[in-house]
Design a protein around this motif. Structure first.
Motif, PDB file in Angstrom:
ATOM      1  N   ALA A 286       0.882  -1.241   0.115  1.00 36.56           N
ATOM      2  CA  ALA A 286      -0.326  -0.105  -0.127  1.00 36.56           C
ATOM      3  C   ALA A 286       0.845   1.211   0.064  1.00 36.56           C
ATOM      4  CB  ALA A 286      -0.966   0.052   1.183  1.00 36.56           C
ATOM      5  N   ALA A 287       1.927   1.121   0.668  1.00 31.65           N
ATOM      6  CA  ALA A 287       2.881   2.552   0.893  1.00 31.65           C
ATOM      7  C   ALA A 287       3.379   2.527  -0.624  1.00 31.65           C
ATOM      8  CB  ALA A 287       3.845   2.192   2.096  1.00 31.65           C
ATOM      9  N   LEU A 288       4.151   1.384  -1.154  1.00 28.19           N
ATOM     10  CA  LEU A 288       4.555   1.685  -2.335  1.00 28.19           C
ATOM     11  C   LEU A 288       3.756   1.851  -3.356  1.00 28.19           C
ATOM     12  CD1 LEU A 288       7.579   1.280  -3.134  1.00 28.19           C
ATOM     13  CD2 LEU A 288       6.987  -1.275  -3.586  1.00 28.19           C
ATOM     14  N   GLU A 289       2.357   1.373  -3.696  1.00 31.85           N
ATOM     15  CA  GLU A 289       1.266   1.832  -4.458  1.00 31.85           C
ATOM     16  C   GLU A 289       1.187   3.295  -4.624  1.00 31.85           C
ATOM     17  OE1 GLU A 289      -1.690   1.568  -7.312  1.00 31.85           O
ATOM     18  OE2 GLU A 289      -0.082   0.038  -6.735  1.00 31.85           O
ATOM     19  N   ALA A 290       0.780   3.980  -3.203  1.00 34.31           N
ATOM     20  CA  ALA A 290       0.590   5.238  -3.385  1.00 34.31           C
ATOM     21  C   ALA A 290       1.761   6.224  -3.829  1.00 34.31           C
ATOM     22  CB  ALA A 290       0.610   5.592  -1.754  1.00 34.31           C
ATOM     23  N   GLN A 291       3.063   5.490  -4.155  1.00 39.81           N
ATOM     24  CA  GLN A 291       4.242   6.411  -4.708  1.00 39.81           C
ATOM     25  C   GLN A 291       4.589   6.064  -6.096  1.00 39.81           C
ATOM     26  OE1 GLN A 291       7.069   7.531  -1.460  1.00 39.81           O
ATOM     27  NE2 GLN A 291       5.979   5.858  -0.531  1.00 39.81           N
ATOM     28  N   ALA A 292       3.771   5.002  -6.700  1.00 42.52           N
ATOM     29  CA  ALA A 292       4.244   4.362  -7.972  1.00 42.52           C
ATOM     30  C   ALA A 292       3.683   5.195  -9.161  1.00 42.52           C
ATOM     31  CB  ALA A 292       3.309   2.923  -7.976  1.00 42.52           C
ATOM     32  N   PRO A 293       4.427   5.153 -10.231  1.00 40.04           N
ATOM     33  CA  PRO A 293       3.956   6.073 -11.506  1.00 40.04           C
ATOM     34  C   PRO A 293       2.904   5.186 -12.206  1.00 40.04           C
ATOM     35  CG  PRO A 293       5.841   4.367 -11.850  1.00 40.04           C
ATOM     36  CD  PRO A 293       5.682   4.047 -10.208  1.00 40.04           C
ATOM     37  N   GLU A 294       2.424   6.055 -12.699  1.00 41.79           N
ATOM     38  CA  GLU A 294       1.118   5.610 -13.502  1.00 41.79           C
ATOM     39  C   GLU A 294       1.364   5.162 -14.913  1.00 41.79           C
ATOM     40  OE1 GLU A 294      -1.977   5.701 -12.902  1.00 41.79           O
ATOM     41  OE2 GLU A 294      -2.028   6.808 -10.889  1.00 41.79           O
ATOM     42  N   GLU A 295       2.597   5.298 -15.322  1.00 41.59           N
ATOM     43  CA  GLU A 295       3.091   4.669 -16.638  1.00 41.59           C
ATOM     44  C   GLU A 295       4.682   4.338 -16.293  1.00 41.59           C
ATOM     45  OE1 GLU A 295       2.651   7.252 -19.874  1.00 41.59           O
ATOM     46  OE2 GLU A 295       0.519   7.171 -19.905  1.00 41.59           O
ATOM     47  N   GLY A 296       5.069   3.136 -16.857  1.00 41.86           N
ATOM     48  CA  GLY A 296       6.509   2.902 -17.020  1.00 41.86           C
ATOM     49  C   GLY A 296       6.896   2.264 -15.844  1.00 41.86           C
ATOM     50  N   TYR A 297       8.096   2.157 -15.251  1.00 40.83           N
ATOM     51  CA  TYR A 297       8.587   1.555 -14.111  1.00 40.83           C
ATOM     52  C   TYR A 297       8.961   2.659 -13.062  1.00 40.83           C
ATOM     53  CZ  TYR A 297       9.793  -2.167 -17.554  1.00 40.83           C
ATOM     54  OH  TYR A 297      10.067  -3.226 -18.413  1.00 40.83           O
ATOM     55  N   PHE A 298       9.249   2.144 -11.864  1.00 43.69           N
ATOM     56  CA  PHE A 298       9.803   2.922 -10.998  1.00 43.69           C
ATOM     57  C   PHE A 298      11.077   3.885 -11.425  1.00 43.69           C
ATOM     58  CE2 PHE A 298       7.254   0.881  -7.944  1.00 43.69           C
ATOM     59  CZ  PHE A 298       6.806   1.770  -6.924  1.00 43.69           C
ATOM     60  N   GLY A 299      11.882   3.078 -12.118  1.00 43.54           N
ATOM     61  CA  GLY A 299      12.896   3.813 -13.093  1.00 43.54           C
ATOM     62  C   GLY A 299      12.618   4.488 -14.252  1.00 43.54           C
ATOM     63  N   GLY A 300      11.486   4.699 -14.584  1.00 43.57           N
ATOM     64  CA  GLY A 300      11.252   5.346 -15.828  1.00 43.57           C
ATOM     65  C   GLY A 300      11.046   4.477 -16.910  1.00 43.57           C
ATOM     66  N   ALA A 301      11.790   4.766 -17.957  1.00 41.90           N
ATOM     67  CA  ALA A 301      11.701   3.718 -19.131  1.00 41.90           C
ATOM     68  C   ALA A 301      12.314   2.706 -18.948  1.00 41.90           C
ATOM     69  CB  ALA A 301      12.428   4.680 -20.199  1.00 41.90           C
ATOM     70  N   ALA A 302      13.226   2.456 -17.948  1.00 43.36           N
ATOM     71  CA  ALA A 302      13.701   0.962 -17.542  1.00 43.36           C
ATOM     72  C   ALA A 302      13.972   0.814 -16.249  1.00 43.36           C
ATOM     73  CB  ALA A 302      15.408   1.275 -18.168  1.00 43.36           C
ATOM     74  N   PRO A 303      13.693  -0.459 -15.632  1.00 44.95           N
ATOM     75  CA  PRO A 303      13.464  -0.984 -14.318  1.00 44.95           C
ATOM     76  C   PRO A 303      14.791  -0.102 -13.288  1.00 44.95           C
ATOM     77  CG  PRO A 303      13.386  -2.806 -15.573  1.00 44.95           C
ATOM     78  CD  PRO A 303      14.137  -1.632 -16.478  1.00 44.95           C
ATOM     79  N   ASN A 304      14.663  -0.019 -12.287  1.00 41.04           N
ATOM     80  CA  ASN A 304      15.446   0.411 -11.216  1.00 41.04           C
ATOM     81  C   ASN A 304      15.557  -0.702 -10.227  1.00 41.04           C
ATOM     82  OD1 ASN A 304      13.689   1.306  -9.581  1.00 41.04           O
ATOM     83  ND2 ASN A 304      14.061   3.667  -9.595  1.00 41.04           N
ATOM     84  N   ILE A 305      16.115  -0.233  -8.996  1.00 40.05           N
ATOM     85  CA  ILE A 305      16.082  -1.295  -7.859  1.00 40.05           C
ATOM     86  C   ILE A 305      14.716  -1.402  -7.380  1.00 40.05           C
ATOM     87  CG2 ILE A 305      16.797   0.526  -6.167  1.00 40.05           C
ATOM     88  CD1 ILE A 305      18.389  -1.579  -4.612  1.00 40.05           C
ATOM     89  N   VAL A 306      13.866  -0.502  -7.339  1.00 38.03           N
ATOM     90  CA  VAL A 306      12.408  -0.585  -6.723  1.00 38.03           C
ATOM     91  C   VAL A 306      11.792  -1.746  -7.384  1.00 38.03           C
ATOM     92  CG1 VAL A 306      10.434   0.527  -6.091  1.00 38.03           C
ATOM     93  CG2 VAL A 306      12.663   1.760  -5.958  1.00 38.03           C
ATOM     94  N   ASP A 307      11.875  -1.443  -8.878  1.00 40.94           N
ATOM     95  CA  ASP A 307      11.304  -2.592  -9.690  1.00 40.94           C
ATOM     96  C   ASP A 307      11.854  -3.984  -9.638  1.00 40.94           C
ATOM     97  OD1 ASP A 307       9.786  -0.657 -11.338  1.00 40.94           O
ATOM     98  OD2 ASP A 307      11.712   0.085 -11.639  1.00 40.94           O
ATOM     99  N   VAL A 308      12.966  -3.974  -9.135  1.00 41.23           N
ATOM    100  CA  VAL A 308      13.815  -5.290  -9.113  1.00 41.23           C
ATOM    101  C   VAL A 308      13.208  -5.922  -7.766  1.00 41.23           C
ATOM    102  CG1 VAL A 308      16.032  -6.538  -8.252  1.00 41.23           C
ATOM    103  CG2 VAL A 308      15.832  -4.612 -10.384  1.00 41.23           C
ATOM    104  N   VAL A 309      13.336  -4.966  -6.871  1.00 44.08           N
ATOM    105  CA  VAL A 309      12.891  -5.630  -5.551  1.00 44.08           C
ATOM    106  C   VAL A 309      11.045  -6.125  -5.376  1.00 44.08           C
ATOM    107  CG1 VAL A 309      14.800  -4.821  -4.040  1.00 44.08           C
ATOM    108  CG2 VAL A 309      12.566  -3.633  -3.845  1.00 44.08           C
ATOM    109  N   LEU A 310      10.571  -5.315  -5.973  1.00 41.25           N
ATOM    110  CA  LEU A 310       9.108  -5.401  -6.177  1.00 41.25           C
ATOM    111  C   LEU A 310       8.450  -6.937  -6.690  1.00 41.25           C
ATOM    112  CD1 LEU A 310       6.181  -4.418  -6.031  1.00 41.25           C
ATOM    113  CD2 LEU A 310       6.153  -3.653  -8.626  1.00 41.25           C
ATOM    114  N   VAL A 311       9.261  -7.313  -7.612  1.00 36.05           N
ATOM    115  CA  VAL A 311       8.753  -8.767  -8.450  1.00 36.05           C
ATOM    116  C   VAL A 311       8.836  -9.708  -7.230  1.00 36.05           C
ATOM    117  CG1 VAL A 311       9.380 -10.291  -9.687  1.00 36.05           C
ATOM    118  CG2 VAL A 311       9.579  -7.952 -10.588  1.00 36.05           C
ATOM    119  N   PRO A 312       9.964 -10.032  -6.553  1.00 39.30           N
ATOM    120  CA  PRO A 312       9.793 -11.054  -5.501  1.00 39.30           C
ATOM    121  C   PRO A 312       8.659 -10.824  -4.403  1.00 39.30           C
ATOM    122  CG  PRO A 312      12.079 -10.714  -5.888  1.00 39.30           C
ATOM    123  CD  PRO A 312      11.326  -9.419  -6.503  1.00 39.30           C
ATOM    124  N   GLN A 313       8.518  -9.516  -4.092  1.00 36.77           N
ATOM    125  CA  GLN A 313       7.593  -9.419  -3.084  1.00 36.77           C
ATOM    126  C   GLN A 313       6.063  -9.585  -3.690  1.00 36.77           C
ATOM    127  OE1 GLN A 313       8.472  -8.519   0.086  1.00 36.77           O
ATOM    128  NE2 GLN A 313       6.166  -9.470   0.156  1.00 36.77           N
TER     129      GLN A 313
END
Length: 209
Positions: A141-168
């Motif tokens: 819920a905390a992460l969803e509130a700060q998530a982008p509407e489009e693209g990745y957390f890293g913008g056009a390409a993944p960053n560490i937030v996108d990486v750790v999101l997948v296993p969670q």
């Protein structure tokens, strides 16, 4: 450079590091540490990681533990693609978002914590599942509130937030958490799963025969 990842196929923490290594195109050798068999508690592995946890990355015989430290090192050793921004404010914000998962969510539902709940407090399966659902839900819920509407957390390409999101998100599904309240996160998770770097790092791709 010789890289050895002390790994367990089902560990969500190790899954993060496998994704990062694959995104970097880094060659490494995997060494399984079977958590269910207690191999992490053996004296030999304790010499590698005094915490007796996975993952641990050996770099020419030097050991790095903790996924944030490992991924930060990877950014220095393999600068492209970058997973943690260099600019101080962007870096701080990105690490803070990643820590929602790394520090505040995943540790509360990992195997050793859930085993302790059962052994010391008599929690049954239903109680353990409820515990996991609660803390995973809080973090997402905390992460969803700060998530982008489009693209990745890293913008056009993944960053560490996108990486750790997948296993969670994988863990959320494992504990049957309703993901409907997290549309941005599930969209990003789906986009990540379309990448070869993630497909090759998935637990099912590494599950022992």
């Amino acid at each position: 450079m010789e890289l050895t990842l002390h790994d367990y196929w089902r560990s969500s923490s190790a899954f993060r590091v496998r994704i990062a290594l694959n995104l970097k195109g880094a060659d490494y050798r995997g060494v399984e540490v079977d958590l269910l068999q207690g191999e992490q508690l053996a004296e030999g592995y304790a010499a590698v990681n005094v915490q007796k946890l996975v993952p641990a990355l050996e770099v020419d015989g030097q050991v790095i533990t903790q996924t944030l430290a490992i991924i930060d090192w990877l950014d220095g050793a393999f600068p492209v693609p970058r997973l943690i921004p260099e600019k101080p404010l962007e870096r701080a914000r990105t690490i803070a978002l990643a820590q929602i998962i790394i520090a505040d969510t995943q540790p509360l539902q990992n195997m050793r914590v859930l085993k302790y709940l059962r052994a010391q407090f008599g929690a049954d399966d239903a109680a353990v599942d409820q515990w996991a659902q609660h803390w995973i839900g809080e973090g997402l819920a905390a992460l969803e509130a700060q998530a982008p509407e489009e693209g990745y957390f890293g913008g056009a390409a993944p960053n560490i937030v996108d990486v750790v999101l997948v296993p969670q998100v994988m863990n959320a599904r494992r504990y049957k958490l309703d993901l409907a309240p997290f549309p941005c996160l599930t969209r990003i998770d789906a986009a990540m799963h379309a990448l070869d770097a993630v497909a090759q790092a998935k637990p099912e791709a590494l599950r022992p025969a």
